[in-house]
Design a protein around this motif. Structure first.
Motif, PDB file in Angstrom:
ATOM      1  N   MET A  70       0.841  -1.198   0.000  1.00  0.00           N
ATOM      2  CA  MET A  70       0.000   0.000   0.000  1.00  0.00           C
ATOM      3  C   MET A  70       0.876   1.249   0.000  1.00  0.00           C
ATOM      4  N   HIS A  71       0.551   2.205  -0.843  1.00  0.00           N
ATOM      5  CA  HIS A  71       1.309   3.448  -0.915  1.00  0.00           C
ATOM      6  C   HIS A  71       0.713   4.465   0.048  1.00  0.00           C
ATOM      7  N   TYR A  93       8.844   1.798 -12.543  1.00  0.00           N
ATOM      8  CA  TYR A  93       9.888   1.918 -11.543  1.00  0.00           C
ATOM      9  C   TYR A  93       9.576   0.985 -10.381  1.00  0.00           C
ATOM     10  N   HIS A  94      10.551   0.166  -9.998  1.00  0.00           N
ATOM     11  CA  HIS A  94      10.398  -0.744  -8.869  1.00  0.00           C
ATOM     12  C   HIS A  94      11.405  -0.385  -7.786  1.00  0.00           C
ATOM     13  N   ALA A  95      10.941  -0.063  -6.598  1.00  0.00           N
ATOM     14  CA  ALA A  95      11.826   0.101  -5.442  1.00  0.00           C
ATOM     15  C   ALA A  95      11.942  -1.254  -4.761  1.00  0.00           C
ATOM     16  N   THR A  96      13.142  -1.650  -4.432  1.00  0.00           N
ATOM     17  CA  THR A  96      13.328  -2.959  -3.816  1.00  0.00           C
ATOM     18  C   THR A  96      12.658  -3.060  -2.450  1.00  0.00           C
ATOM     19  N   ARG A 127       7.678  -1.136  -3.415  1.00  0.00           N
ATOM     20  CA  ARG A 127       6.709  -0.245  -4.056  1.00  0.00           C
ATOM     21  C   ARG A 127       7.049  -0.091  -5.535  1.00  0.00           C
ATOM     22  N   SER A 128       6.001   0.099  -6.353  1.00  0.00           N
ATOM     23  CA  SER A 128       6.195   0.241  -7.797  1.00  0.00           C
ATOM     24  C   SER A 128       5.300   1.343  -8.342  1.00  0.00           C
ATOM     25  N   TRP A 129       5.764   1.955  -9.437  1.00  0.00           N
ATOM     26  CA  TRP A 129       5.040   3.041 -10.087  1.00  0.00           C
ATOM     27  C   TRP A 129       5.143   2.890 -11.602  1.00  0.00           C
ATOM     28  N   LEU A 162       1.365   1.381  -8.469  1.00  0.00           N
ATOM     29  CA  LEU A 162       0.984   0.023  -8.824  1.00  0.00           C
ATOM     30  C   LEU A 162       0.812  -0.825  -7.568  1.00  0.00           C
ATOM     31  N   ALA A 163      -0.199  -1.670  -7.598  1.00  0.00           N
ATOM     32  CA  ALA A 163      -0.461  -2.533  -6.450  1.00  0.00           C
ATOM     33  C   ALA A 163       0.556  -3.660  -6.356  1.00  0.00           C
ATOM     34  N   ALA A 164       1.139  -4.058  -7.494  1.00  0.00           N
ATOM     35  CA  ALA A 164       2.110  -5.146  -7.524  1.00  0.00           C
ATOM     36  C   ALA A 164       3.054  -4.907  -8.689  1.00  0.00           C
TER      37      ALA A 164
END
Length: 254
Positions: A1-2, A181-184, A187-189, A203-205
């Motif tokens: 969850m963001h 973009y994926h943060a390890t 979280r993703s965007w 992004l949820a996943a």
């Protein structure tokens, strides 16, 4: 969850990062040392920029809703190190006082009118955390003691950069594309680029969105690359690298 940072947390982080900036300035061998991540600038230039900018944003927030930015306050920053440190602390106080007085929802001039961020004092506070944090990294690097961005700053920083600095209604001049973009940290965007502009989404996943190119790193590494403090090649890339190169080179104002 963001989850984005709450207004009191933003004020706390402005104060914390500003203090860390002053610590780095105090520890540097000289104010005349060159800043590796700000070509042509000395540490004195960087400190003056940070202090003057916070004072101008304080005046901008205090002025409330406006179509143009208020004029910059006059007066030259001091040149001696001790006097400069006092002036920097006072600059931070001016900004925090203006933000506390305004609260998070008051309108004010911003430079991101067509982005996905609101034109409010709360959005200014959020962006100020990132500006001060990145310049603190610059100062720490100059003093020989660079440190990673704090986790809460970095995670909010990726989100803030995409929604404030990348999102625009200016037409993307190339074929439509999506950058993910994926943060390890989990979280993703996505950033969708088209004739309608650039629109960011959370992004949820990681697999929730098809990407023409994807970027993976820690949130701190992503923020430093977004602000040009580290090379894109230091990140994990997959897909069409040309899309990312075009995005980096794109000036929506042209």
């Amino acid at each position: 969850m963001h989850e984005t940072l709450e207004f009191p947390d933003l004020l706390r982080l402005i104060d914390e990062r500003s203090t860390a900036f002053r610590v780095a300035v105090a520890a540097a061998p000289s104010l005349d040392v060159r800043v590796p991540t700000c070509p042509g600038w000395t540490l004195s230039d960087l400190a003056r920029h940070l202090g003057e900018g916070r004072r101008r944003w304080a005046a901008t927030v205090a002025a409330g809703p406006a179509d143009t930015r208020p004029a910059a306050a006059g007066g030259d920053p001091p040149r001696g190190r001790e006097e400069l440190l006092v002036w920097l602390a006072d600059s931070t106080r001016h900004l925090l006082d203006a933000l506390r007085e305004a609260g998070p929802d008051r309108g004010c001039w911003t430079g991101w009118g067509t982005s996905q961020s609101p034109r409010t004092s709360g959005a200014v506070a959020r962006h100020q955390v990132q500006e001060i944090a990145v310049h603190t990294y610059d100062a720490q690097l100059t003093a020989g003691a660079a440190r990673p961005l704090p986790d809460e700053v970095a995670l909010d920083g990726v989100d803030e950069f995409l929604f404030t600095c990348c999102a625009t209604t200016s037409a993307w001049p190339h074929e439509p594309a999506t950058v993910v973009y994926h943060a390890t940290e989990g979280r993703s965007w996505s950033l969708r680029l088209s004739a309608d502009g650039a629109r960011a989404a959370r992004l949820a996943a990681p697999a929730a969105d098809a990407a023409d190119v994807s970027v993976r790193a820690t949130a701190g590494e992503l923020v430093l690359a977004m602000y040009g403090r580290s090379p894109v090649d230091s990140l994990e890339l997959a897909g069409d690298r040309r899309v990312l190169d075009r995005l980096i080179a794109w000036d929506p104002g042209e």
